[in-house]
Design a protein around this motif. Sequence first.
Motif, PDB file in Angstrom:
ATOM      1  N   SER A   1       0.846  -1.194   0.000  1.00  0.00           N
ATOM      2  CA  SER A   1       0.000   0.000   0.000  1.00  0.00           C
ATOM      3  C   SER A   1       0.877   1.238   0.000  1.00  0.00           C
ATOM      4  O   SER A   1       1.932   1.261   0.648  1.00  0.00           O
ATOM      5  CB  SER A   1      -0.932   0.001   1.212  1.00  0.00           C
TER       6      SER A   1
ATOM      7  N   MET B   1      -6.360   9.068   5.832  1.00  0.00           N
ATOM      8  CA  MET B   1      -5.716   7.873   5.295  1.00  0.00           C
ATOM      9  C   MET B   1      -5.516   6.837   6.395  1.00  0.00           C
ATOM     10  O   MET B   1      -5.808   5.651   6.206  1.00  0.00           O
ATOM     11  CB  MET B   1      -4.362   8.223   4.673  1.00  0.00           C
TER      12      MET B   1
ATOM     13  N   ASP C   1      -9.017   6.831  -2.048  1.00  0.00           N
ATOM     14  CA  ASP C   1      -8.508   5.500  -1.715  1.00  0.00           C
ATOM     15  C   ASP C   1      -8.783   4.585  -2.900  1.00  0.00           C
ATOM     16  O   ASP C   1      -9.936   4.291  -3.209  1.00  0.00           O
ATOM     17  CB  ASP C   1      -9.214   5.011  -0.452  1.00  0.00           C
TER      18      ASP C   1
ATOM     19  N   TYR D   1      -3.345   5.555  -1.526  1.00  0.00           N
ATOM     20  CA  TYR D   1      -3.997   6.679  -0.876  1.00  0.00           C
ATOM     21  C   TYR D   1      -3.496   7.961  -1.537  1.00  0.00           C
ATOM     22  O   TYR D   1      -2.356   8.360  -1.346  1.00  0.00           O
ATOM     23  CB  TYR D   1      -3.705   6.673   0.623  1.00  0.00           C
TER      24      TYR D   1
ATOM     25  N   HIS E   1      -3.625  -0.813  -1.380  1.00  0.00           N
ATOM     26  CA  HIS E   1      -4.335   0.453  -1.575  1.00  0.00           C
ATOM     27  C   HIS E   1      -3.358   1.553  -1.973  1.00  0.00           C
ATOM     28  O   HIS E   1      -2.200   1.539  -1.561  1.00  0.00           O
ATOM     29  CB  HIS E   1      -5.034   0.876  -0.272  1.00  0.00           C
TER      30      HIS E   1
ATOM     31  N   ASP F   1      -8.246   0.899  -4.367  1.00  0.00           N
ATOM     32  CA  ASP F   1      -7.891  -0.494  -4.091  1.00  0.00           C
ATOM     33  C   ASP F   1      -7.508  -1.133  -5.422  1.00  0.00           C
ATOM     34  O   ASP F   1      -8.348  -1.273  -6.309  1.00  0.00           O
ATOM     35  CB  ASP F   1      -9.086  -1.206  -3.467  1.00  0.00           C
TER      36      ASP F   1
ATOM     37  N   LEU G   1      -8.776   5.194   7.282  1.00  0.00           N
ATOM     38  CA  LEU G   1      -9.139   4.213   6.253  1.00  0.00           C
ATOM     39  C   LEU G   1      -8.277   2.957   6.356  1.00  0.00           C
ATOM     40  O   LEU G   1      -8.787   1.834   6.302  1.00  0.00           O
ATOM     41  CB  LEU G   1      -8.988   4.826   4.857  1.00  0.00           C
TER      42      LEU G   1
END
Length: 156
Positions: A18, A97, A64, A73, A71, A66, A100
């Motif tokens: 991520s 962020m 965000d 951000y 992910h 995916d 989330l």
Amino acid sequence: MITYIEKGDIFTLTDVTSFAHGCNCAGAMGKGIALQFRNKYPEMYLEYKELCKNGEYIPGDVFDYDYGIGHIYNLATQLTWRTKAKLEYIEKSVTKMLDLASEEDVTKIALPAIGAGLGGLEWNDVKDVLEKASANYPNIELYVVESYQSGNTISE
């Protein structure tokens, strides 16, 4: 918790899937690491551009995305690519962020020195904001690459 890495490439960190980066709210990803994100994730870019066009992405927001195994951000740290980032935008978007990520069980996020390159802010000021925001999320590790350098695989 934050781990600072002096030089490297956020996309080569071991076991990190991520990522985050600072964005403007005008739909432009034409320079710096934003361009790398645009090239790596073209569908994300198209969604981001549409949000901007519709006025649905404002300073302090997070888009965000995916992408299947992690992910991205997109942190709204600047109004346009011509304006500087603002510390309050960084604080608001980083906190969103982290909220989330906590909800999505994301425990590792790699990011560049947001707001300090093309964003025009002093890096030590941004670091203070990151430290403050991340203190409330001990289960999320931020890996901040302070200066881009290609070709290095970085492991924890």
